[in-house]
Design an enzyme around this catalytic site. Sequence first.
Site, PDB file in Angstrom:
ATOM      1  N   CYS A  49      -1.877   8.127   6.478  1.00 49.25           N
ATOM      2  CA  CYS A  49      -1.421   8.139   4.815  1.00 49.25           C
ATOM      3  C   CYS A  49      -2.217   8.864   3.464  1.00 49.25           C
ATOM      4  O   CYS A  49      -3.448   7.776   3.566  1.00 49.25           O
ATOM      5  CB  CYS A  49      -0.899   6.701   4.781  1.00 49.25           C
ATOM      6  SG  CYS A  49       0.061   6.074   3.388  1.00 49.25           S
TER       7      CYS A  49
ATOM      8  N   LYS B  20       6.480  -1.119  12.234  1.00 49.67           N
ATOM      9  CA  LYS B  20       6.480  -2.589  11.772  1.00 49.67           C
ATOM     10  C   LYS B  20       6.722  -4.121  11.837  1.00 49.67           C
ATOM     11  O   LYS B  20       6.905  -4.416  12.342  1.00 49.67           O
ATOM     12  CB  LYS B  20       7.385  -2.054  10.104  1.00 49.67           C
ATOM     13  CG  LYS B  20       7.106  -0.666   9.724  1.00 49.67           C
ATOM     14  CD  LYS B  20       7.888  -0.679   8.270  1.00 49.67           C
ATOM     15  CE  LYS B  20       8.043   0.911   8.139  1.00 49.67           C
ATOM     16  NZ  LYS B  20       8.733   1.298   6.402  1.00 49.67           N
TER      17      LYS B  20
ATOM     18  N   SER C 119       1.070   2.990  -4.383  1.00 59.56           N
ATOM     19  CA  SER C 119      -0.599   3.263  -4.509  1.00 59.56           C
ATOM     20  C   SER C 119      -1.323   3.336  -6.243  1.00 59.56           C
ATOM     21  O   SER C 119      -2.318   2.685  -6.412  1.00 59.56           O
ATOM     22  CB  SER C 119      -0.876   4.467  -3.580  1.00 59.56           C
ATOM     23  OG  SER C 119      -0.334   5.145  -4.246  1.00 59.56           O
TER      24      SER C 119
HETATM   25  N1  LIG Z   1       5.365   5.629  -3.371  1.00 56.31           N
HETATM   26  C1  LIG Z   1       4.842   4.797  -2.340  1.00 56.31           C
HETATM   27  C2  LIG Z   1       4.376   5.833  -1.331  1.00 56.31           C
HETATM   28  C3  LIG Z   1       4.056   5.115  -0.216  1.00 56.31           C
HETATM   29  C4  LIG Z   1       3.868   5.899   1.640  1.00 56.31           C
HETATM   30  O1  LIG Z   1       5.193   6.452   1.158  1.00 56.31           O
HETATM   31  N2  LIG Z   1       3.824   5.455   2.245  1.00 56.31           N
HETATM   32  C5  LIG Z   1       4.409   6.117   3.735  1.00 56.31           C
HETATM   33  C6  LIG Z   1       3.415   6.489   4.356  1.00 56.31           C
HETATM   34  S1  LIG Z   1       2.223   7.516   3.682  1.00 56.31           S
HETATM   35  C7  LIG Z   1       4.831   5.161   4.286  1.00 56.31           C
HETATM   36  O2  LIG Z   1       4.696   3.550   4.102  1.00 56.31           O
HETATM   37  N3  LIG Z   1       6.126   5.222   4.709  1.00 56.31           N
HETATM   38  C8  LIG Z   1       6.694   4.139   5.931  1.00 56.31           C
HETATM   39  C9  LIG Z   1       8.336   3.843   5.534  1.00 56.31           C
HETATM   40  O3  LIG Z   1       8.911   4.840   4.434  1.00 56.31           O
HETATM   41  O4  LIG Z   1       9.025   3.392   6.458  1.00 56.31           O
HETATM   42  C10 LIG Z   1       2.892   4.312  -2.121  1.00 56.31           C
HETATM   43  O5  LIG Z   1       2.640   5.180  -3.801  1.00 56.31           O
HETATM   44  O6  LIG Z   1       1.580   3.614  -2.176  1.00 56.31           O
END
Ligand SMILES: N[C@@H](CCC(=O)N[C@@H](CS)C(=O)NCC(=O)O)C(=O)O
Length: 245
Positions: free
Chosen positions: A27, A54, A84
């Site tokens: 990630c 998850k 984040s």
């Molecule tokens: N806007 C979020 C994006 C985070 C994100 O997209 N994480 C992805 C992995 S890189 C995730 O957890 N995806 C799992 C899902 O959407 O179910 C941030 O900045 O933290």
Amino acid sequence: MKPLPASATALPFTVGDAPVLVSHALCPYVQRASIVLAEKGVAFQRVDIDLAHKPDWFTALSPLGKTPMLLLRDGDGVTALFESAVICDYLDETRAPALHPAAPLARARHRAWVEVASATLNTIWQLYTARDDAAFDIARRALRQRAVQLDAELAARGPGPWFAGAAFSLVDAAFAPVWRYFEVIDPIIDTGLFAELPQLAAWRDALARRGSVREAVRSDYPQRLREFIVRQGGVLGQRAQAPAA
Ligand SMILES: N[C@@H](CCC(=O)N[C@@H](CS)C(=O)NCC(=O)O)C(=O)O
């Protein structure tokens, strides 16, 4: 907001004085938080989860079900931070050294550039999931346009090595994982993203050498990313599997 009692969350690990960064091995948003924690010298525990399966404790604590999530000891309980940009801003407000500019206008501009990094990650996703050459080329061109735009921004800002000159900032933390993708993508299909863009190429090189950036992924990251790209079954994944010409 009341922190959750540590017992109520049924975590399979303990959240002690060191925060826990709930992560996924690939990630890029996790990498931002990891870089910022390292830049600030904050010891933390990294817990990787499988986003395809998850764990219940994660789903219970993360409203959007996304990594990164930062778990912090809060009195007798645990507080979960997610998103984040929010995690990085919180760390910046609570731990030295500051990675955002002090002046509100410059700080706001930096936050906006962090958003540009997120938009670029979305285009990279389009690149490695593209199912045909036309879709691949649309994503590649969009990325090249972004690269040209960033090179011009860096040139206008003056000498580096970082986005804002001599001081490493949250914009650097946000873009380091963006450029890291091309260490794996370009050997498969040369996107030519950095060609004749000296400021951008120099920024990318400086970021790749920074300790906090290098430590934000495990040593098997390139191999895992390559396997992930192959599993997408798109143009890039197929090329990765094709025998060398
Ligand atoms: N806007 C979020 C994006 C985070 C994100 O997209 N994480 C992805 C992995 S890189 C995730 O957890 N995806 C799992 C899902 O959407 O179910 C941030 O900045 O933290």
